[in-house]
Design a protein around this motif. Structure first.
Motif, PDB file in Angstrom:
ATOM      1  N   GLU A 102       0.820  -1.208   0.000  1.00 48.12           N
ATOM      2  CA  GLU A 102       0.000   0.000   0.000  1.00 48.12           C
ATOM      3  C   GLU A 102       0.856   1.261   0.000  1.00 48.12           C
ATOM      4  OE1 GLU A 102      -3.069   2.102   3.129  1.00 48.12           O
ATOM      5  OE2 GLU A 102      -3.176  -0.075   2.897  1.00 48.12           O
ATOM      6  N   THR A 103       1.981   1.226   0.717  1.00 50.10           N
ATOM      7  CA  THR A 103       2.850   2.398   0.828  1.00 50.10           C
ATOM      8  C   THR A 103       3.957   2.412  -0.219  1.00 50.10           C
ATOM      9  OG1 THR A 103       4.182   1.226   2.486  1.00 50.10           O
ATOM     10  CG2 THR A 103       2.434   2.669   3.296  1.00 50.10           C
ATOM     11  N   GLY A 104       4.046   1.350  -1.022  1.00 52.70           N
ATOM     12  CA  GLY A 104       5.062   1.286  -2.050  1.00 52.70           C
ATOM     13  C   GLY A 104       6.464   1.020  -1.535  1.00 52.70           C
ATOM     14  N   GLU A 105       6.573   0.521  -0.317  1.00 53.70           N
ATOM     15  CA  GLU A 105       7.880   0.245   0.276  1.00 53.70           C
ATOM     16  C   GLU A 105       8.342  -1.160  -0.116  1.00 53.70           C
ATOM     17  OE1 GLU A 105       9.507   2.449   1.947  1.00 53.70           O
ATOM     18  OE2 GLU A 105       8.072   3.823   2.886  1.00 53.70           O
ATOM     19  N   ARG A 106       9.574  -1.258  -0.595  1.00 56.68           N
ATOM     20  CA  ARG A 106      10.191  -2.563  -0.877  1.00 56.68           C
ATOM     21  C   ARG A 106      11.414  -2.684   0.018  1.00 56.68           C
ATOM     22  NH1 ARG A 106       7.195  -6.373  -3.277  1.00 56.68           N
ATOM     23  NH2 ARG A 106       9.180  -7.460  -3.637  1.00 56.68           N
ATOM     24  N   PRO A 107      11.291  -3.384   1.134  1.00 57.68           N
ATOM     25  CA  PRO A 107      12.401  -3.409   2.094  1.00 57.68           C
ATOM     26  C   PRO A 107      13.615  -4.159   1.566  1.00 57.68           C
ATOM     27  CG  PRO A 107      10.672  -4.936   2.751  1.00 57.68           C
ATOM     28  CD  PRO A 107      10.134  -4.150   1.594  1.00 57.68           C
ATOM     29  N   ASP A 108      14.773  -3.700   1.999  1.00 52.94           N
ATOM     30  CA  ASP A 108      16.029  -4.395   1.719  1.00 52.94           C
ATOM     31  C   ASP A 108      16.331  -5.447   2.770  1.00 52.94           C
ATOM     32  OD1 ASP A 108      17.176  -2.888  -0.660  1.00 52.94           O
ATOM     33  OD2 ASP A 108      16.676  -1.254   0.701  1.00 52.94           O
ATOM     34  N   ALA A 109      15.637  -5.390   3.894  1.00 52.54           N
ATOM     35  CA  ALA A 109      15.777  -6.411   4.937  1.00 52.54           C
ATOM     36  C   ALA A 109      14.650  -6.250   5.935  1.00 52.54           C
ATOM     37  CB  ALA A 109      17.126  -6.306   5.653  1.00 52.54           C
ATOM     38  N   VAL A 110      14.322  -7.331   6.610  1.00 54.63           N
ATOM     39  CA  VAL A 110      13.377  -7.317   7.732  1.00 54.63           C
ATOM     40  C   VAL A 110      14.093  -7.926   8.926  1.00 54.63           C
ATOM     41  CG1 VAL A 110      11.167  -8.132   8.614  1.00 54.63           C
ATOM     42  CG2 VAL A 110      11.387  -7.517   6.198  1.00 54.63           C
ATOM     43  N   TYR A 111      14.156  -7.180  10.030  1.00 53.40           N
ATOM     44  CA  TYR A 111      14.806  -7.640  11.253  1.00 53.40           C
ATOM     45  C   TYR A 111      13.749  -8.084  12.257  1.00 53.40           C
ATOM     46  CZ  TYR A 111      19.570  -6.110  10.153  1.00 53.40           C
ATOM     47  OH  TYR A 111      20.820  -5.978   9.612  1.00 53.40           O
ATOM     48  N   LEU A 112      13.952  -9.302  12.789  1.00 51.15           N
ATOM     49  CA  LEU A 112      13.003  -9.894  13.727  1.00 51.15           C
ATOM     50  C   LEU A 112      13.752 -10.469  14.919  1.00 51.15           C
ATOM     51  CD1 LEU A 112      10.975 -12.003  11.117  1.00 51.15           C
ATOM     52  CD2 LEU A 112      10.404  -9.707  11.943  1.00 51.15           C
ATOM     53  N   PRO A 113      13.132 -10.434  16.111  1.00 53.61           N
ATOM     54  CA  PRO A 113      13.736 -11.163  17.231  1.00 53.61           C
ATOM     55  C   PRO A 113      13.566 -12.660  17.031  1.00 53.61           C
ATOM     56  CG  PRO A 113      11.588 -10.317  17.863  1.00 53.61           C
ATOM     57  CD  PRO A 113      11.856  -9.802  16.477  1.00 53.61           C
ATOM     58  N   PHE A 114      14.482 -13.436  17.603  1.00 51.02           N
ATOM     59  CA  PHE A 114      14.373 -14.888  17.544  1.00 51.02           C
ATOM     60  C   PHE A 114      14.502 -15.438  18.959  1.00 51.02           C
ATOM     61  CE2 PHE A 114      14.584 -18.503  14.532  1.00 51.02           C
ATOM     62  CZ  PHE A 114      14.628 -19.536  15.455  1.00 51.02           C
ATOM     63  N   GLY A 115      13.366 -15.933  19.493  1.00 53.47           N
ATOM     64  CA  GLY A 115      13.353 -16.582  20.804  1.00 53.47           C
ATOM     65  C   GLY A 115      13.125 -18.071  20.621  1.00 53.47           C
ATOM     66  N   THR A 116      11.875 -18.473  20.615  1.00 50.33           N
ATOM     67  CA  THR A 116      11.552 -19.859  20.279  1.00 50.33           C
ATOM     68  C   THR A 116      11.579 -20.093  18.773  1.00 50.33           C
ATOM     69  OG1 THR A 116       9.193 -19.354  20.237  1.00 50.33           O
ATOM     70  CG2 THR A 116      10.110 -20.176  22.326  1.00 50.33           C
ATOM     71  N   GLY A 117      11.361 -19.034  17.999  1.00 52.72           N
ATOM     72  CA  GLY A 117      11.376 -19.137  16.546  1.00 52.72           C
ATOM     73  C   GLY A 117      10.018 -19.139  15.887  1.00 52.72           C
ATOM     74  N   GLY A 118       8.953 -19.140  16.665  1.00 52.34           N
ATOM     75  CA  GLY A 118       7.618 -19.191  16.080  1.00 52.34           C
ATOM     76  C   GLY A 118       7.274 -17.946  15.276  1.00 52.34           C
ATOM     77  N   ILE A 119       7.494 -16.786  15.855  1.00 53.36           N
ATOM     78  CA  ILE A 119       7.200 -15.538  15.154  1.00 53.36           C
ATOM     79  C   ILE A 119       8.077 -15.398  13.919  1.00 53.36           C
ATOM     80  CG2 ILE A 119       7.446 -13.031  15.334  1.00 53.36           C
ATOM     81  CD1 ILE A 119       6.420 -13.234  18.179  1.00 53.36           C
ATOM     82  N   PHE A 120       9.351 -15.655  14.093  1.00 55.67           N
ATOM     83  CA  PHE A 120      10.293 -15.535  12.985  1.00 55.67           C
ATOM     84  C   PHE A 120       9.885 -16.430  11.819  1.00 55.67           C
ATOM     85  CE2 PHE A 120      13.969 -16.852  10.587  1.00 55.67           C
ATOM     86  CZ  PHE A 120      14.651 -15.669  10.370  1.00 55.67           C
TER      87      PHE A 120
END
Length: 336
Positions: A180-198
């Motif tokens: 919608e905003t026309g953004e094309r990310p060069d990377a997405v940073y996520l936390p990694f704990g158990t790994g479910g969200i990631f």
């Protein structure tokens, strides 16, 4: 069948206020160079917000279907998951028992205070490994059944195959916002704990055609452990959704953990100060502070500069700041 249609087959309770904002961090970008976008899952609304309500929408739908009357879960003394599971259980008319592993952050502050305010039955245990609480949860469930209750156990961090569905939905939401905003990310940073969200976000973003690096910043284990968790949850989640395919390549970094889970490293505390003073955004010292520490280290090493776009997930956890007041006070003094 598309991914959204597959998701719609699973029952869901509405616990999170979504979509959460995707904010452009203008002041931070002016200071650093790259365009930084923050996915604000600290603003999901339930009991001071955070990532867990998305997971619990699907996991507690299973509890409701089983006519459970009490939810049993576990975590650290300042567990965001304990706070939000208690809140979700209360919202749905159930009681909650939380098993907490004793650690240095046992003041009547932050998440522990909110858990008490919400009326959880709190059981504190001594274990060497904060993540090894399953036996204690099973024992509590047995005790409750013997007393005529109907418990539903939720593992640490709320990571189950059904819980992961919440972040598949979040990934579709994020993808829609980026388009919608026309953004094309060069990377997405996520936390990694158990790994479910990631894992769930990676699955959804790849499904939606975003091929940029997905960068996981570990908060608790080495990169080999993270990789094992990623592959495990990929298999569980794709089986549940009826999908095939091998997990795509991702980046997993373990150098920002510090001495142990929840260690307020200098890099983490610097990230908290930077975001507070440029954007008036409060990060937490366990997850989002570490995630930003990873991004900032990569920026300092020259990976990201003007013209790049980077998305970072803020997974919540801000109440824990108050329990870390000594570490923060010391850091403020060192930084003048």
């Amino acid at each position: 069948m598309d991914l959204a249609t597959r998701l719609d087959r699973f029952p869901r309770e509405h616990l999170a206020r979504t979509p959460t904002p995707l904010d452009v961090l203008t002041r931070l970008g002016e200071r650093l160079g790259p365009r930084v976008l923050l996915k604000r899952d600290d603003l999901t609304g339930l009991a001071l917000g955070g990532d867990k309500p998305r997971k619990l929408e699907y996991e507690l739908a299973r509890a409701r279907a089983a006519e459970a009357d009490v939810v049993v879960t576990c975590g650290s003394m300042q567990s965001n998951h304990a706070r939000l599971t208690t809140a979700a259980a209360r919202r749905l008319g159930m009681d909650c028992t939380v098993v907490l592993s004793r650690d240095a952050y046992d003041e009547f502050q932050g998440n522990l205070l909110t858990v008490r305010l919400l009326g959880a039955d709190v059981r504190v245990v001594d274990v060497e490994d904060h993540w090894a609480l399953d036996d204690h949860v099973r024992a509590v469930c047995d005790e409750l059944r013997a007393a005529g209750r109907r418990p539903h156990a939720v593992p640490i961090s709320g990571t189950t195959p059904h819980g992961c569905l919440g972040y598949v939905r979040a990934g579709l939401e994020l993808a829609a916002q980026l388009r919608e905003t026309g953004e094309r990310p060069d990377a997405v940073y996520l936390p990694f704990g158990t790994g479910g969200i990631f894992t769930a976000l990676t699955l959804a973003l790849r499904d939606q055609g975003f091929g940029c690096p997905i960068v996981g910043i570990s908060v608790n284990q080495d990169s080999a452990g993270c990789s094992a968790g990623y592959h495990h949850w990929w298999a569980e989640l794709t089986t549940l959704l009826g999908l095939g395919g091998e997990p795509p390549e991702v980046e997993l970094h373990d150098e920002f953990v510090g001495r142990e889970y929840g260690d307020p490293t200098e890099e983490c505390l610097d990230a908290i100060l930077l975001l507070a003073r440029t954007e008036a955004v409060l990060l937490d010292p366990v997850y989002s502070g570490k995630t930003f520490a990873g991004f900032l280290a990569h920026h300092a090493a020259g990976r990201w500069s003007a013209g790049h776009r980077v998305v970072v997930l803020h997974s919540g956890g801000v109440p824990a700041l108050f329990a870390y007041h000594d570490a923060l006070a010391g850091h403020l003094a060192r930084r003048g």
